[in-house]
Design an enzyme around this catalytic site. Structure first.
Site, mmCIF file in Angstrom:
data_model
loop_
_atom_site.group_PDB
_atom_site.id
_atom_site.type_symbol
_atom_site.label_atom_id
_atom_site.label_comp_id
_atom_site.label_asym_id
_atom_site.label_seq_id
_atom_site.Cartn_x
_atom_site.Cartn_y
_atom_site.Cartn_z
ATOM 1 N N ASP A 10 0.844 -1.205 0.000
ATOM 2 C CA ASP A 10 0.000 0.000 0.000
ATOM 3 C C ASP A 10 0.876 1.252 0.000
ATOM 4 O O ASP A 10 1.533 1.562 0.983
ATOM 5 C CB ASP A 10 -0.895 -0.030 1.250
ATOM 6 N N ILE A 11 0.880 1.970 -1.088
ATOM 7 C CA ILE A 11 1.747 3.159 -1.247
ATOM 8 C C ILE A 11 1.425 4.228 -0.222
ATOM 9 O O ILE A 11 2.295 5.037 0.135
ATOM 10 C CB ILE A 11 1.627 3.712 -2.681
ATOM 11 N N ASN A 24 -6.986 11.531 -12.154
ATOM 12 C CA ASN A 24 -7.685 11.874 -13.400
ATOM 13 C C ASN A 24 -7.525 13.375 -13.619
ATOM 14 O O ASN A 24 -7.147 14.101 -12.712
ATOM 15 C CB ASN A 24 -9.173 11.456 -13.333
ATOM 16 N N GLY A 32 -9.562 3.350 -6.930
ATOM 17 C CA GLY A 32 -8.197 2.809 -6.936
ATOM 18 C C GLY A 32 -7.258 3.521 -5.984
ATOM 19 O O GLY A 32 -7.627 3.914 -4.875
ATOM 20 N N VAL A 33 -6.029 3.700 -6.445
ATOM 21 C CA VAL A 33 -5.012 4.306 -5.561
ATOM 22 C C VAL A 33 -5.369 5.765 -5.257
ATOM 23 O O VAL A 33 -5.098 6.255 -4.160
ATOM 24 C CB VAL A 33 -3.608 4.175 -6.199
ATOM 25 N N ASP A 34 -6.053 6.413 -6.177
ATOM 26 C CA ASP A 34 -6.504 7.803 -5.968
ATOM 27 C C ASP A 34 -7.383 7.874 -4.715
ATOM 28 O O ASP A 34 -7.207 8.715 -3.834
ATOM 29 C CB ASP A 34 -7.274 8.229 -7.214
ATOM 30 N N SER A 123 -1.850 3.856 -14.629
ATOM 31 C CA SER A 123 -2.707 3.437 -15.752
ATOM 32 C C SER A 123 -3.020 1.954 -15.799
ATOM 33 O O SER A 123 -3.743 1.510 -16.710
ATOM 34 C CB SER A 123 -2.090 3.841 -17.117
ATOM 35 N N GLY A 125 -4.797 0.097 -13.761
ATOM 36 C CA GLY A 125 -6.069 -0.328 -13.165
ATOM 37 C C GLY A 125 -7.226 0.089 -14.057
ATOM 38 O O GLY A 125 -7.400 -0.444 -15.160
ATOM 39 N N TYR A 127 -7.563 2.426 -15.981
ATOM 40 C CA TYR A 127 -7.202 2.926 -17.321
ATOM 41 C C TYR A 127 -6.734 1.821 -18.268
ATOM 42 O O TYR A 127 -6.444 2.073 -19.433
ATOM 43 C CB TYR A 127 -6.167 4.050 -17.205
#
Ligand code: APR
Length: 182
Positions: A10-11, A24, A32-34, A123, A125, A127
């Protein structure tokens, strides 16, 4: 000694200078990570993103570019938001745009004094960029950034799981890029 490091997980938990968000163009958060970065950073992160100027309606960060904000409640000091390309089959400049995301995020982090920077698999996930191909773009681009002193000295590739880690190791073999687990 500049180096590429692989550390999967986990970043949002990395206590380093900066982490990259796969965002985005509106920089309004998402999935997602966002979503995980915004959740961990707290509501001030969205406020900081919305304070960034729109360069066209609904666009604060065009694909391939990067913007930086503080990390707020994250252990990382900064978040470098970049927008990777949406995969449309590979004939729409996706590889070049993905490389630009890595390159511009690294340059922006360096400009702000970061000595360490971690990347998710941009990109790969929502994307839809093919993961194995994306790992090769990431390693090739970041190795060049390090050679040209256009990146923080410590660059971390942070896939979310061990399968991603395997793909980065395979890509490092193919590209001849040293990659150490750390
Ligand atoms: N740490 C590290 N990697 C993560 C984490 C995490 N906490 N959460 C997810 N990932 C991985 C995913 O497994 C994937 O491999 O990040 C990679 C990128 O996937 P996405 O987050 O879907 O990003 P992307 O494919 O670039 O799509 C961006 O999705 O979430 C929205 O707002 C975002 O519209 C934007 C789009």
């Amino acid at each position: 000694m500049p180096c590429l490091i692989l550390r999967y997980g986990d970043i949002t938990r990395l206590a380093i200078d900066a982490i990259v968000n796969a965002a985005n163009p509106a920089l309004m958060g998402g999935g997602g990570v966002d979503a995980m970065i915004h959740q961990a950073a707290g509501p001030e992160l969205l406020e900081a993103c919305l304070a960034l100027p729109e360069i066209s309606p609904g666009v604060r960060c065009p694909t391939g570019e990067a913007r930086i904000t503080p990390g707020f409640k994250l252990p990382a000091r900064w978040v470098v938001h970049t927008v990777g390309p949406i995969w449309r089959g590979g004939h729409d400049g996706e590889t070049g745009l993905l490389a630009a995301s890595y390159r511009n995020a690294a340059a922006l982090a360096l400009q702000n004094g970061a000595a360490s920077l971690a990347f998710p698999a941009i990109s790969c996930g929502a994307y839809g960029f093919p993961y194995a191909a994306a790992t090769r773009v990431a390693l090739r681009t970041l190795a060049t950034c390090l050679t040209e002193a256009m990146a923080p000295a410590t660059l971390i590739l942070c896939p979310y799981d061990s399968r991603g880690a395997e793909l980065y190791h395979e890509a490092a073999q193919v590209e001849g890029v040293p990659l150490i687990e750390g």
